[in-house]
Design a protein around this motif. Structure first.
Motif, short mmCIF file in Angstrom:
data_model
loop_
_atom_site.label_atom_id
_atom_site.label_comp_id
_atom_site.label_asym_id
_atom_site.label_seq_id
_atom_site.Cartn_x
_atom_site.Cartn_y
_atom_site.Cartn_z
N HIS A 51 0.82 -1.30 0.05
CA HIS A 51 0.04 0.21 0.06
C HIS A 51 0.74 1.11 0.08
O HIS A 51 0.64 2.13 -0.67
N ILE A 52 1.87 1.36 0.83
CA ILE A 52 2.90 2.46 0.59
C ILE A 52 3.69 2.30 -0.58
O ILE A 52 3.88 3.64 -1.18
N LEU A 53 4.10 1.40 -1.19
CA LEU A 53 4.64 1.51 -2.55
C LEU A 53 3.50 2.07 -3.59
O LEU A 53 4.13 2.50 -4.54
N GLY A 54 2.40 1.63 -3.37
CA GLY A 54 1.42 2.13 -4.48
C GLY A 54 0.89 3.45 -4.10
O GLY A 54 -0.04 3.83 -4.79
N SER A 55 1.54 4.22 -3.20
CA SER A 55 1.01 5.62 -2.75
C SER A 55 -0.22 5.67 -2.22
O SER A 55 -0.90 6.63 -2.31
N VAL A 56 -0.99 4.44 -1.85
CA VAL A 56 -2.04 4.36 -1.22
C VAL A 56 -2.28 4.89 0.08
O VAL A 56 -3.12 5.58 0.83
N ASP A 57 -0.79 4.69 0.83
CA ASP A 57 -0.75 4.95 2.29
C ASP A 57 0.56 5.67 2.44
O ASP A 57 1.42 5.50 1.52
N ARG A 58 1.01 5.97 3.31
CA ARG A 58 2.35 6.85 3.76
C ARG A 58 3.04 6.19 4.97
O ARG A 58 2.30 5.79 5.73
N PRO A 59 4.24 6.08 5.02
CA PRO A 59 4.96 5.50 5.99
C PRO A 59 4.81 6.63 7.14
O PRO A 59 5.04 7.65 6.99
N THR A 60 5.05 6.06 8.34
CA THR A 60 5.38 6.94 9.42
C THR A 60 6.82 7.53 9.42
O THR A 60 6.65 8.73 9.92
N LYS A 61 7.64 6.80 9.14
CA LYS A 61 8.92 7.01 9.21
C LYS A 61 9.43 6.65 7.69
O LYS A 61 9.19 5.64 7.29
N GLY A 62 10.65 7.25 7.26
CA GLY A 62 11.29 6.88 6.10
C GLY A 62 10.98 7.20 4.74
O GLY A 62 9.93 8.13 4.87
N THR A 63 11.53 7.01 3.63
CA THR A 63 11.27 7.55 2.46
C THR A 63 11.20 6.26 1.29
O THR A 63 11.68 5.46 1.56
N GLY A 68 12.56 7.95 -9.45
CA GLY A 68 13.26 9.06 -9.14
C GLY A 68 12.16 10.20 -8.27
O GLY A 68 12.76 11.40 -8.02
N VAL A 69 11.14 9.61 -7.93
CA VAL A 69 10.28 10.77 -7.40
C VAL A 69 9.94 10.10 -5.90
O VAL A 69 9.63 9.02 -5.68
N ASN A 70 10.26 11.02 -5.03
CA ASN A 70 9.83 10.67 -3.32
C ASN A 70 8.31 11.08 -3.32
O ASN A 70 7.97 11.93 -3.45
N LEU A 71 7.83 9.77 -2.73
CA LEU A 71 6.42 9.57 -2.91
C LEU A 71 5.84 10.67 -1.58
O LEU A 71 4.83 11.11 -1.66
N GLY A 72 6.69 10.90 -0.84
CA GLY A 72 6.15 11.62 0.37
C GLY A 72 6.26 13.16 0.04
O GLY A 72 5.70 13.99 0.95
N THR A 73 6.51 13.66 -0.98
CA THR A 73 6.26 15.04 -1.71
C THR A 73 4.98 15.06 -2.20
O THR A 73 4.69 16.40 -2.52
#
Length: 226
Positions: A51-63, A68-73
């Protein structure tokens, strides 16, 4: 070329005494053209990672960085667009639109962006997946294996940087399961598609070039099979 990089990824659900750490410091790198299986028992954290890799969810920590795209941005809208264009998703449930033909189901990601398909690439996909003679059929006229092949074709049509397959054989019998795994391998080889396969089935995982094992939210093994 590195397509996926996870650095110190953690995911915590709940608060206070009810906290549950689903992922604990995941570090993972996947290069372009690799076929990687992530294997683990139910509750190991592999679905949370997907789910995090699919940008459906976000990690609590880490990137997490994909192509080349940081999903957290990314905000929610940008994440949805990125997911459609850069991350192909295949689930055990096919999620086809029942009122659309096989052709339109496959082309849906492009239609949403009002983009014209690359006719030669489209034909290459449907030929590779054995769907050329079923393009005008409706989903309810297909077998389970054909529906899953359609879902795979849809996930490939945008030439994603990464294809995430979550238990893609979970609803199929042994014959169709074998067929789907063979087709994923063919897509990896013929279309140079980078694939991350999530499964609890170690026999299926061994079909990949590399097997990453997750236990209790941690990577405990990372073995190349080439």
């Amino acid at each position: 070329m590195e397509i996926l990089k996870c650095s110190g990824v953690e995911k915590i659900f709940g608060k206070g005494d009810n906290q549950v750490a689903a992922l604990k410091g995941i570090n993972l790198s996947v290069n372009q053209g690799e076929f990687v299986a992530i294997v683990g028992a139910s509750g190991s954290g592999k679905s949370t990672l997907l789910h995090i890799l699919g940008s459906v969810d976000r990690p609590t920590k880490g990137t997490v960085t994909i192509d080349g795209v940081n999903l957290g941005t990314l905000n929610s809208t940008a994440a949805a667009i990125f997911r459609r264009r850069k991350v192909g998703l295949v689930y055990q449930f096919y999620n086809l639109i029942p009122t659309l033909t096989v052709r339109k189901n496959i082309l849906m990601p492009l239609l949403l962006d009002k983009r014209k398909p690359d006719t030669a690439y489209f034909q290459r996909i449907v030929d590779t997946l054995g769907l050329s003679d079923r393009l005008e059929a409706m989903p309810d006229q297909l077998s389970g294996g054909q529906q899953q092949r359609t879902a795979i074709a849809r996930s490939l049509i945008y030439r994603p940087a990464l294809l995430l397959a979550d238990e893609p054989t979970g609803n199929l019998d042994r014959k169709n399961s074998r067929e789907i795994i063979d087709l994923l391998k063919l897509s990896n080889r013929n279309l140079k598609q980078t694939i991350l396969l999530i499964t609890h089935d170690e026999k299926i995982a061994l079909e990949a070039d590399r097997v990453v094992t997750i236990e209790d939210g941690r990577i405990v093994a990372d073995e190349s099979r080439r």
